[in-house]
Design an enzyme around this catalytic site. Structure first.
Site, PDB file in Angstrom:
ATOM      1  N   ARG A 137      25.401 -18.211  51.202  1.00 22.64           N
ATOM      2  CA  ARG A 137      26.695 -17.272  50.362  1.00 22.64           C
ATOM      3  C   ARG A 137      27.819 -18.061  50.955  1.00 22.64           C
ATOM      4  NH1 ARG A 137      27.446 -11.446  51.632  1.00 22.64           N
ATOM      5  NH2 ARG A 137      29.006 -10.499  49.859  1.00 22.64           N
TER       6      ARG A 137
ATOM      7  N   HIS B 171      35.258 -11.149  46.903  1.00 19.73           N
ATOM      8  CA  HIS B 171      35.319 -10.800  48.176  1.00 19.73           C
ATOM      9  C   HIS B 171      36.993 -10.738  48.915  1.00 19.73           C
ATOM     10  CE1 HIS B 171      32.094 -10.943  51.906  1.00 19.73           C
ATOM     11  NE2 HIS B 171      33.499 -10.674  52.502  1.00 19.73           N
TER      12      HIS B 171
ATOM     13  N   GLU C 237      30.423  -4.666  48.555  1.00 22.00           N
ATOM     14  CA  GLU C 237      31.546  -3.609  50.335  1.00 22.00           C
ATOM     15  C   GLU C 237      31.819  -3.134  48.868  1.00 22.00           C
ATOM     16  OE1 GLU C 237      31.453  -4.573  53.997  1.00 22.00           O
ATOM     17  OE2 GLU C 237      29.647  -5.449  53.837  1.00 22.00           O
TER      18      GLU C 237
ATOM     19  N   ASN D  34      24.501  -5.552  52.328  1.00 20.14           N
ATOM     20  CA  ASN D  34      25.014  -5.246  54.075  1.00 20.14           C
ATOM     21  C   ASN D  34      25.096  -4.603  54.905  1.00 20.14           C
ATOM     22  OD1 ASN D  34      26.499  -8.003  51.932  1.00 20.14           O
ATOM     23  ND2 ASN D  34      28.187  -6.951  52.555  1.00 20.14           N
TER      24      ASN D  34
ATOM     25  N   TYR E 185      24.701  -3.440  59.355  1.00 26.55           N
ATOM     26  CA  TYR E 185      25.497  -4.149  60.456  1.00 26.55           C
ATOM     27  C   TYR E 185      24.780  -3.486  61.410  1.00 26.55           C
ATOM     28  CZ  TYR E 185      28.247  -7.738  58.658  1.00 26.55           C
ATOM     29  OH  TYR E 185      28.939  -9.190  58.492  1.00 26.55           O
TER      30      TYR E 185
ATOM     31  N   GLU F  73      24.369 -10.008  54.117  1.00 29.16           N
ATOM     32  CA  GLU F  73      24.732  -9.626  55.333  1.00 29.16           C
ATOM     33  C   GLU F  73      24.434  -9.387  56.618  1.00 29.16           C
ATOM     34  OE1 GLU F  73      28.778  -9.220  56.067  1.00 29.16           O
ATOM     35  OE2 GLU F  73      29.416  -9.787  54.114  1.00 29.16           O
TER      36      GLU F  73
HETATM   37  C1  NOJ Z   1      31.728  -7.104  55.887  1.00 31.52           C
HETATM   38  C2  NOJ Z   1      32.642  -8.148  55.505  1.00 31.52           C
HETATM   39  O1  NOJ Z   1      32.124  -8.313  53.598  1.00 31.52           O
HETATM   40  C3  NOJ Z   1      32.292  -9.582  55.697  1.00 31.52           C
HETATM   41  O2  NOJ Z   1      34.363  -9.974  54.921  1.00 31.52           O
HETATM   42  C4  NOJ Z   1      33.220  -8.822  57.273  1.00 31.52           C
HETATM   43  O3  NOJ Z   1      33.494 -10.198  58.217  1.00 31.52           O
HETATM   44  C5  NOJ Z   1      31.717  -8.526  57.955  1.00 31.52           C
HETATM   45  N1  NOJ Z   1      31.634  -7.447  57.692  1.00 31.52           N
HETATM   46  C6  NOJ Z   1      32.069  -8.498  59.687  1.00 31.52           C
HETATM   47  O4  NOJ Z   1      33.205  -7.541  59.647  1.00 31.52           O
END
Ligand code: NOJ
Length: 492
Positions: free
Chosen positions: A101, A146, A191, A331, A333, A400
């Site tokens: 990606r 992006h 995002e 995405n 985290y 992600e």
């Molecule tokens: C989400 C974002 O899409 C990406 O660009 C960023 O580097 C990562 N999070 C980590 O923060």
């Protein structure tokens, strides 16, 4: 008698061997599941003004306001992928990924004051990359936007100006025309809630940072219309001959109620709807989530606005946005404990105030070496299950997921543990909960420019030497671990 006993014993041993073999076979990633890694143009490419590339909002902010970036750096050179892209493909090959990606830089492909002219040098760069990926059996997953908006378009108000929809449609159509014969998975936006709600001044509106609870919603409204337009263009003009898929990537930090008090349970759900539902609901179900509509209306009334600050869709617009996805990109985290917040002073308005929540992370959760992103694998499983139940189990690509640190060590066991646990949560969601997760893309292929954190925060599976003009890349232990999972398709 003894003989019969022996036969029964033998049979039960055989049955248990068979059971464990089939269970083992089942505890594997399904055959159609894809592994990948992700990057984005501004974070890796460099070559910021080479071969006809024009200025993006990130070129502008890093050059004009260096203090905005923690180490005052920029993506002028970044990982130099504009020149080192063949090395990138070698790394992808070494990892054995099925998906890569990456994003296209709008400013590289279209030049001219308002991006109406195709820049052949930029096209050549992406053609080379795409061809090389395909030659090596790696499928490109391409994000159109992006965050690197052409600076000129930002001066018109960026996404708060509905002319943006036309600019973006032109760009999307051009990308489908140029690359759609080989690119079969498209992502319109990365995002949107970061673009419009949390980082609006740079990424969304081009306006100085003043969250006012109006421009944020104007931005998301136009973004959703631009997304839908790109989807319809693909559908009408390209799908029949190119046969690809198109979706959007939303980020989702899981919101867990801090207590089981009804107001906290409600607050957690409200936060999910403000962060995720505000985009997913119009696209998959219909219109903004009711809780968002009601809450913004109520708060706007308290603030003495003549009507809700939420930019409403007309009925025709709602219909136009509904159904504009072939998959949902996710995405993910981390996770937060969410409680009901107090009503903030009525002097201010903002998206964040509208959510009326407060959130913390549990001290017992492992920290990452860099940010607030504490390691909470069960949060991913819960997020996936919530998506399944709220939106009728759409196909989800995890676009992600990754671990950050500040040291960039090659023996990055901390990152190995992260991937082991988050991949395990993914597998549980697929095999035990029946969630339609179709891919996992690690963020990121290599250390890169982490936006306002510059090069201080590192997410890479590969280390990059930013002092070396060639930006030499070295495999970290986590890359070797990921490589092994991709081969065996199972976790230890
Ligand atoms: C989400 C974002 O899409 C990406 O660009 C960023 O580097 C990562 N999070 C980590 O923060």
């Amino acid at each position: 008698m003894v003989f019969k006993g022996f036969i029964i014993l033998l049979l039960s041993i055989l049955i248990s061997i068979f059971d464990s073999l089939t269970q083992t076979a089942q505890w594997e990633f399904p055959e159609d599941f894809k592994f990948g890694v992700a990057t984005s143009a501004y974070q890796i490419e460099g070559g910021w003004d080479e071969d006809g590339k024009t200025t993006s909002v990130w070129d502008r902010i890093t050059h004009q306001t260096p203090a905005f970036i923690a180490d005052q750096s920029s993506g002028d050179v970044a990982c130099d992928s504009y020149h080192q892209w063949e090395r990138d493909v070698e790394m992808l090959k070494e990892l054995g990924v099925q998906y890569y990606r990456f994003s296209l830089a709008w400013t590289r492909i279209l030049s001219g004051a308002y991006t109406s002219t195709v820049n052949q040098a930029g096209v050549k760069y992406y053609n080379n990359l795409i061809d090389k990926l395909i030659e090596n059996g790696i499928e490109p997953v391409v994000t159109l936007y992006h965050w690197d908006m052409p600076q000129k378009i930002s001066t018109l108000g960026g996404l708060t100006n509905d002319a943006w929809v036309k600019f973006f449609s032109h760009y999307a159509r051009t990308a489908f025309e140029l690359f759609g014969d080989r690119v079969k998975i498209w992502i319109t936006f990365n995002e949107p809630n970061i673009i419009c709600h949390y980082f609006n001044s740079v990424l969304g509106s081009g306006q100085p940072a003043y969250p006012n609870g109006v421009i944020e919603y104007l931005c998301s409204y136009n973004l959703l219309k631009a997304h839908a337009e790109a989807y319809h263009i693909y559908n009408r003009e390209f799908r029949h001959k190119q046969g690809g898929k198109i979706g959007i990537t939303l980020n989702f930090e899981w919101a867990e109620p801090a207590t089981d008090k009804p107001e906290d349970v409600e607050a957690a759900e409200r936060r999910r709807q403000f962060d995720f539902g505000i985009f997913a609901n119009p696209i998959i179900n219909f219109d903004y989530p009711k809780v968002v509509i009601d809450r913004v209306a109520k708060r706007s009334e308290l603030e003495d606005f003549p009507e809700s600050r939420l930019q409403k869709f007309t009925f025709a617009e709602k219909l136009n946005v509904k159904g504009t996805y072939d998959f949902l990109g996710l995405n993910h985290y981390t996770t937060w404990l969410v409680s009901n917040g107090d009503e903030a002073s009525l002097e201010q308005s903002s998206f964040y105030i509208d959510t009326k929540v407060s959130r913390v992370q549990d001290d017992s959760w492992n920290t990452t070496g860099a940010e607030d992103n504490r390691v909470v694998p069960w949060g991913l499983r819960k997020a996936l299950n919530w998506i399944k139940s709220t939106y009728g189990n759409p196909d989800v690509l995890i676009t992600e997921c990754g671990y950050s640190d500040r040291i960039g060590n090659l023996d990055d066991n901390q990152r190995i543990n992260f991937y082991r646990d988050y991949l395990n949560a993914t597998l549980q969601a697929i095999l035990e909960d029946g969630v339609n997760v179709k891919a996992f893309m690690a963020w990121s292929l290599m250390d890169n420019f982490e936006w306002n954190q510059g090069y201080l925060v590192k997410f890479g599976l590969y280390h990059v030497d930013f002092n070396d003009p060639k930006r030499v890349r070295t495999m970290k232990d986590s890359a070797k671990y990921y490589q092994k999972i991709i081969v065996t398709r199972r976790l230890d």
